[in-house]
Design a protein around this motif. Structure first.
Motif, mmCIF file in Angstrom:
data_model
loop_
_atom_site.group_PDB
_atom_site.id
_atom_site.type_symbol
_atom_site.label_atom_id
_atom_site.label_comp_id
_atom_site.label_asym_id
_atom_site.label_seq_id
_atom_site.Cartn_x
_atom_site.Cartn_y
_atom_site.Cartn_z
ATOM 1 N N ASP A 278 2.080 -34.404 111.654
ATOM 2 C CA ASP A 278 3.032 -33.303 111.671
ATOM 3 C C ASP A 278 2.522 -32.107 112.463
ATOM 4 O OD1 ASP A 278 5.386 -33.794 110.561
ATOM 5 O OD2 ASP A 278 5.030 -32.724 108.680
ATOM 6 N N LEU A 279 1.261 -31.773 112.190
ATOM 7 C CA LEU A 279 0.673 -30.595 112.845
ATOM 8 C C LEU A 279 0.693 -30.754 114.356
ATOM 9 C CD1 LEU A 279 -2.333 -29.822 110.459
ATOM 10 C CD2 LEU A 279 -0.151 -28.582 110.719
ATOM 11 N N ARG A 283 3.110 -28.434 117.725
ATOM 12 C CA ARG A 283 2.579 -27.684 118.861
ATOM 13 C C ARG A 283 3.547 -27.617 120.041
ATOM 14 N NH1 ARG A 283 -2.124 -30.878 119.130
ATOM 15 N NH2 ARG A 283 -2.918 -30.724 117.024
ATOM 16 N N GLU A 284 4.332 -28.630 120.231
ATOM 17 C CA GLU A 284 5.293 -28.529 121.337
ATOM 18 C C GLU A 284 6.609 -29.234 121.049
ATOM 19 O OE1 GLU A 284 4.195 -30.819 124.878
ATOM 20 O OE2 GLU A 284 2.270 -31.137 123.879
ATOM 21 N N LYS A 285 7.559 -28.987 121.882
ATOM 22 C CA LYS A 285 8.871 -29.594 121.711
ATOM 23 C C LYS A 285 8.767 -31.066 122.109
ATOM 24 C CE LYS A 285 13.664 -29.345 122.186
ATOM 25 N NZ LYS A 285 13.661 -30.664 121.602
ATOM 26 N N VAL A 286 9.084 -31.908 121.176
ATOM 27 C CA VAL A 286 8.865 -33.333 121.405
ATOM 28 C C VAL A 286 10.177 -34.095 121.286
ATOM 29 C CG1 VAL A 286 7.609 -35.370 120.596
ATOM 30 C CG2 VAL A 286 6.605 -33.104 120.321
ATOM 31 N N GLU A 287 10.351 -35.039 122.188
ATOM 32 C CA GLU A 287 11.490 -35.945 122.027
ATOM 33 C C GLU A 287 10.969 -37.204 121.345
ATOM 34 O OE1 GLU A 287 14.250 -36.189 125.546
ATOM 35 O OE2 GLU A 287 12.496 -35.150 126.392
ATOM 36 N N LEU A 397 0.145 -35.996 123.257
ATOM 37 C CA LEU A 397 0.141 -35.288 121.970
ATOM 38 C C LEU A 397 -1.132 -35.494 121.155
ATOM 39 C CD1 LEU A 397 3.768 -36.104 120.838
ATOM 40 C CD2 LEU A 397 2.879 -33.812 121.285
ATOM 41 N N PHE A 398 -1.635 -36.727 121.225
ATOM 42 C CA PHE A 398 -2.794 -37.073 120.390
ATOM 43 C C PHE A 398 -3.890 -37.663 121.261
ATOM 44 C CE2 PHE A 398 1.251 -38.398 118.336
ATOM 45 C CZ PHE A 398 1.355 -37.416 117.373
ATOM 46 N N PRO A 399 -4.652 -36.822 121.934
ATOM 47 C CA PRO A 399 -5.666 -37.358 122.851
ATOM 48 C C PRO A 399 -6.629 -38.309 122.141
ATOM 49 C CG PRO A 399 -5.522 -34.956 122.990
ATOM 50 C CD PRO A 399 -4.620 -35.368 121.885
#
Ligand code: ATP
Ligand code: MG
Length: 433
Positions: A278-279, A283-287, A397-399
């Motif tokens: 969720d966190l 952080r950014e607008k995600v589709e 999003l999740f490096p």
């Protein structure tokens, strides 16, 4: 497990014994490995009895299992056992039978054998009498070495009921009441009612799976079906908040899993909060959040399954039911992992799934309000996605996805369930090396 003991009925040949006679369906079709399936069925039956507080003896007999009732058992006890066995996969049908011993109906014992059998049948006939109803006697000879055929015995006993009791009319085609006699080598089993079992194969004969359990109607039914095919089923649930230990058994998901464990015997429920996912999304607008979240659940579940001995993941997905279940979204979700995902409900109608949920007793729990993930996710989810695009979003999003999975699992709690009761819970993270 309760201790096994022989009831006195086994040692006194003249005693009338009561048993729950258990017939298995599909196990009967097994070849060389049939004994394994029978053994497992017997084991699960004994565990179920013990969970109900009965230490009755379970005996193997030709083509069936017999649960010997304690001589002091009440009718209520027998009904409770039948109720419990209706949750044991592998049982096709069962009946509460009275066993009348016999010595082969030959020259030496025939007269006494018939007298005893007839006395028992008359007694049963009188107890079950209903005014204006018709009856039939149906005989099955498991033991062929008796000096009569099934139709001969049926006629003799039918005539006896007509002359000695208030029963007045036989109907062979459509009787209201059937007196069944199953002639075995040492006793005749007498019964009138057949109770359906849940069918399937005994839990513990098909490996272990991890079922993704939401608070909804579908996923409990999907888990049930895997148990019915003989799988051991563990559960994973992704929760908005950390599991409240104090809430424990009152928790909706716990109650769903507890209910399912009446059928799945022993199950572990893993409750995993998804705050870390969720966190990252905040952080950014995600589709595509919905598909990304589905992929996240499967990826975490895959790792957990690998650590807890499950070979496949189960979901309650149903083609095109909601946006996450379009063919395209299901495909791009599944491609996020290597482990197979089975979806037993994929081709069901919603109504059929609801009927099943009612039958297995999860429906009323499922419809209770619950804060589920969909409340957090956008109102207009995308209905089409592809794996490559999803992988690209994830990379952005999740490096470090492995770390996301580890952090998520570190917050998990595991609850152990057994035959409908909650045994204990502990933090999963605490057990990890
Ligand atoms: P259900 O009645 O099972 O919730 P649904 O129609 O609401 O199904 P979705 O919410 O899209 O469908 O979920 C599809 C499947 O994804 C569920 O059947 C379940 O297996 C899994 N799932 C969804 N949410 C969760 C969750 N919070 N935890 C674990 N699994 C979930
Ligand atoms: Mg749902």
């Amino acid at each position: 497990m309760g201790t096994e003991r022989h009831t006195p009925a086994q040692h006194e040949p003249s005693a009338i014994s009561r048993s729950v006679v258990v017939h298995y369906g599909e196990i009967g079709l097994k070849g060389k490995n049939q004994p394994q399936f029978r053994r497992q069925l017997r084991r699960v039956i004994r565990e179920k009895l013990s969970s109900l507080g009965f230490d009755w003896w379970v005996e193997e007999a030709a083509g069936m299992l017999m649960v010997r009732a304690d001589p002091e058992a009440s009718s209520d006890d027998l009904e409770r056992v039948v109720g419990g066995l209706q949750q044991v996969f592998g049982i096709a049908w069962m009946t509460i039978a009275e066993g009348t011993p016999h010595g082969g109906f030959g020259a030496e014992t025939g007269e006494r054998d018939f007298a005893l059998l007839e006395e028992r049948l008359l007694d049963l006939g009188r107890r079950r009498f209903e005014t204006g109803k018709t009856f039939a006697v149906r005989v099955r000879r498991g033991e062929k070495r008796v000096p009569f055929t099934s139709p001969q015995l049926e006629r003799r006993l039918g005539a006896l009921l007509l002359s000695e009791t208030d029963w007045e009319e036989v109907s062979l085609a459509n009787p209201d009441m059937v007196f069944y006699l199953d002639v075995r080598h040492d006793q005749v089993l007498l019964y009138t009612r057949k109770e359906k079992g849940p069918g399937g194969l005994p839990v513990g004969t098909a490996g272990r799976v991890l079922a993704l359990l939401s608070g909804g109607i579908d996923s409990p039914v999907a888990a049930y079906f895997m148990g019915r095919r003989g799988c051991r089923v563990d559960f994973i649930h992704f929760a908005v908040d950390a599991f409240d230990m104090g809430q424990g058994a009152r928790d909706k998901i716990c109650r769903l899993a507890r209910r399912l464990s009446c059928f799945t015997v022993n199950s572990r429920l893993h409750i995993v909060p998804y705050v870390h996912f969720d966190l990252a999304l905040l952080r950014e607008k995600v589709e595509f959040e919905l598909v990304l979240f589905r992929r996240f659940m499967l990826r975490v579940a895959e790792v957990l399954a690998g650590r807890t001995g499950s070979q496949a993941l189960i979901t309650g997905d149903n083609l095109s039911q909601v946006a996450s279940q379009t063919l395209s979204n299901l495909v791009s979700t599944t491609r996020g992992i290597l482990m197979p995902v089975f979806r037993p409900l994929i081709g069901f109608e919603k109504e059929e799934i609801m009927d099943w949920a009612r039958r297995i007793g999860t429906f009323d729990i499922s419809i209770e309000p619950y804060k589920d993930c969909c409340a957090l996710i956008g109102r207009h989810p995308r209905t089409s996605s592809d794996h490559e695009a999803m992988a690209a979003w994830e990379a952005r999003l999740f490096p470090d996805y492995e770390q996301l999975i580890e952090r998520t699992l570190a917050d998990a709690v595991v609850v152990k369930l057994e035959h409908g009761t909650m045994r204990e819970h502990e933090a999963l993270g605490a057990r990890r090396p």
